[in-house]
Each structure stands twice: as structure tokens, then as C-alpha cells.
Design a protein around this motif. Structure first.
Motif, PDB file in Angstrom:
ATOM      1  N   TYR A 183      -5.129   6.429  -0.079  1.00  0.00           N
ATOM      2  CA  TYR A 183      -4.741   6.080  -1.451  1.00  0.00           C
ATOM      3  C   TYR A 183      -3.230   5.920  -1.552  1.00  0.00           C
ATOM      4  O   TYR A 183      -2.722   4.983  -2.180  1.00  0.00           O
ATOM      5  N   GLN A 184      -2.488   6.826  -0.916  1.00  0.00           N
ATOM      6  CA  GLN A 184      -1.032   6.749  -0.945  1.00  0.00           C
ATOM      7  C   GLN A 184      -0.535   5.505  -0.219  1.00  0.00           C
ATOM      8  O   GLN A 184       0.419   4.852  -0.662  1.00  0.00           O
ATOM      9  N   ASP A 187      -1.078   2.572  -2.450  1.00  0.00           N
ATOM     10  CA  ASP A 187      -0.047   2.616  -3.482  1.00  0.00           C
ATOM     11  C   ASP A 187       1.287   2.100  -2.943  1.00  0.00           C
ATOM     12  O   ASP A 187       1.993   1.335  -3.598  1.00  0.00           O
ATOM     13  N   ASP A 191       4.023  -0.988  -3.916  1.00  0.00           N
ATOM     14  CA  ASP A 191       5.328  -0.577  -4.447  1.00  0.00           C
ATOM     15  C   ASP A 191       6.468  -0.643  -3.436  1.00  0.00           C
ATOM     16  O   ASP A 191       7.567  -0.156  -3.714  1.00  0.00           O
TER      17      ASP A 191
END
Length: 263
Positions: A183-184, A187, A191
Motif C-alpha cells: 500500500y505504501q 502511495d 506521490d
């Protein structure tokens, strides 16, 4: 949840700002699958959701993020001191929510598991704040696992402990640690340009120090895909199909890894 925060307007402001409540949903569906009492399932889900939202309030202060969920972050609207207090009262309310399960034999284990999750999350956040460009990919994953993993691990570990199925907690933790790291990474894929400007820890920017940005993105996508596939295999081993909603979320996250970050 709101009644425990009725005297703290900044906390209510944040809690009423939206969010998908995914952690609460994971816990609710796991609890139903494990045939726990409805009142207890709600108490566990509230505990997790309050802790998650407390972490968001404090995270916004530390990262100087002025916007959360399309409106002012709590610290931006009420000031940093009130935002710290709002996060603190949410943490306190989370433990208060556990009291709603009553004198259950698993209560001590639930409290201990919750404390450990909060403690590890704080440790991961501290390491994230101290991270530099010298962090290795392995160290990055360790930080991501500590920062993002423990609270999502509670979505399964708390229902499993209450159902007297503690022997499955380790499997759940291993699976959700992989989910949290993936998930990180996803993300970070969205970003990496913003994080590069703000000097925030981001896997793509770390990898790009030793290769081109396209190769860094490809490597990160492949790693996230591998972790999510392993996560699904582990979750399928849990009893009563209690991780069905997280498996679905993992599949949705897997689909996101295949989308071009330049779109």
C-alpha cells in the motif's frame, strides 16, 4: 464513536470529514465471519478507526499537510496544540471503546495487542521522520511495515483473539505486513514527484538514486505486485473466510499497480 469525543470539537471536525472507514469495514466483516457478538464487533472496529484517525491528525502536523480529505487539516483550522490534544483524546477513546466488550476472557489480550500496535506505529513514524537518502530498500520496507502495518493488522488480530483463534494471528500479521508495505509503495508511485520536492521518504526516489526513474517505477510496481500476491495466499489460509474483504482490497490495489504513474 462520536459520543466519546463530544467534548472535543477538533476531534469531531476530523472524524466528520469523511474517509472510507476501510479498517473498520475489514474488522466488521471479519467479526461477522467469526460469529462474534455484534456489540463486540462494533467496539473492536471503533477502536481501530479511532486509532487510525488519531494517527492522521498527528501525521498532518509532522508533515505540515494543510489539507485532509478536501478540507483544512485539524492543525490548520484549530492550531497545532489543539490538534495534538484531538489526536490524544482519540487514542484514549479507542481504549475506552474496548470496554464495551465487557468482561470477556480475551480482554487482556486485546488490550495488549492494541498497545503493541500503537507502540510499533509510533516507532515506525519516528524512523520515517529520521530517514535520509541513505535508507536502503530493505530499511524502507521495515519502516513502512512498522508505520502502516500494525493498525491494519488489528483488523484481523482483534477479532481472531476474541474468537479464541489466536493461533492464526501470526499468519494474519504476516499477510497484512505485506499488504501495508505494498500500500505504501502504491502511495509512493502516485506521490514521488511531490515527495521529491518536499524531501519525504519515497521508494521511487530512493531507487532512482542508482537507476533511471522509469526503472525505479518498474521495480517498485513489480515489488508491490509480488507482495500483494503473497498477501492473498496468506489471507486465504485464515478461518471462516474472515479476510475476504481484505483479499478484495488487495486485488483492487494490485490493479492500481498496473496503471501508469504518468497518467
Amino acid at each position: 464513536m462520536n459520543f466519546r469525543l463530544k467534548d472535543n470539537q477538533p476531534a469531531l471536525f476530523h472524524l466528520n470529514s469523511g474517509g472510507n472507514r476501510s479498517r473498520a469495514k475489514f474488522c466488521l466483516e471479519a467479526g461477522v465471519a467469526l460469529q462474534l457478538p455484534i456489540k463486540s464487533i462494533i467496539a473492536l472496529a471503533c477502536t481501530i478507526e479511532l486509532l487510525h484517525n488519531a494517527s492522521l491528525i498527528h501525521d498532518d502536523i509532522q508533515d505540515s499537510e494543510a489539507v485532509r480529505r478536501g478540507r483544512q487539516a485539524v492543525w490548520k483550522k484549530y492550531g497545532k496544540s489543539h490538534a495534538i490534544c484531538a489526536g490524544d483524546v482519540m487514542i484514549s477513546a479507542a481504549y475506552g471503546a474496548l470496554a464495551d466488550i465487557g468482561s470477556h476472557p480475551a480482554l487482556a489480550a486485546l488490550l495488549g495487542q492494541t498497545h503493541q500496535a500503537v507502540s510499533t506505529t509510533i516507532k515506525g513514524q519516528s524512523q520515517d521522520l529520521d530517514a535520509t537518502d541513505n535508507v536502503s530498500e530493505k530499511e524502507y520496507e521495515k519502516i513502512a511495515a512498522m508505520k502502516s502495518g500494525p493498525l491494519i493488522q488489528l483488523t484481523l488480530s482483534l477479532p481472531l483473539l476474541m474468537a479464541d483463534m489466536g493461533e492464526h494471528v501470526e499468519t494474519a500479521h504476516n499477510a497484512l505486513q505485506k499488504f501495508a508495505v505494498a500500500y505504501q509503495i502504491v502511495d509512493d508511485l502516485g506521490d514521488w514527484q511531490q515527495d521529491l520536492q518536499q524531501n519525504h521518504l519515497n521508494l521511487i526516489n530512493l531507487l532512482a538514486l542508482s537507476c533511471g526513474i522509469d526503472e525505479a517505477i518498474d521495480t517498485a510496481q513489480n515489488r508491490a505486485q509480488y507482495l500483494l500476491r503473497q498477501c492473498e495466499k496468506d489471507l486465504a489460509l485464515l478461518p471462516a473466510n474472515c479476510a475476504a474483504s481484505i483479499i478484495k482490497a488487495s486485488q483492487a490495489l494490485l490493479a492500481k499497480t498496473r496503471v501508469s504513474v504518468y497518467e
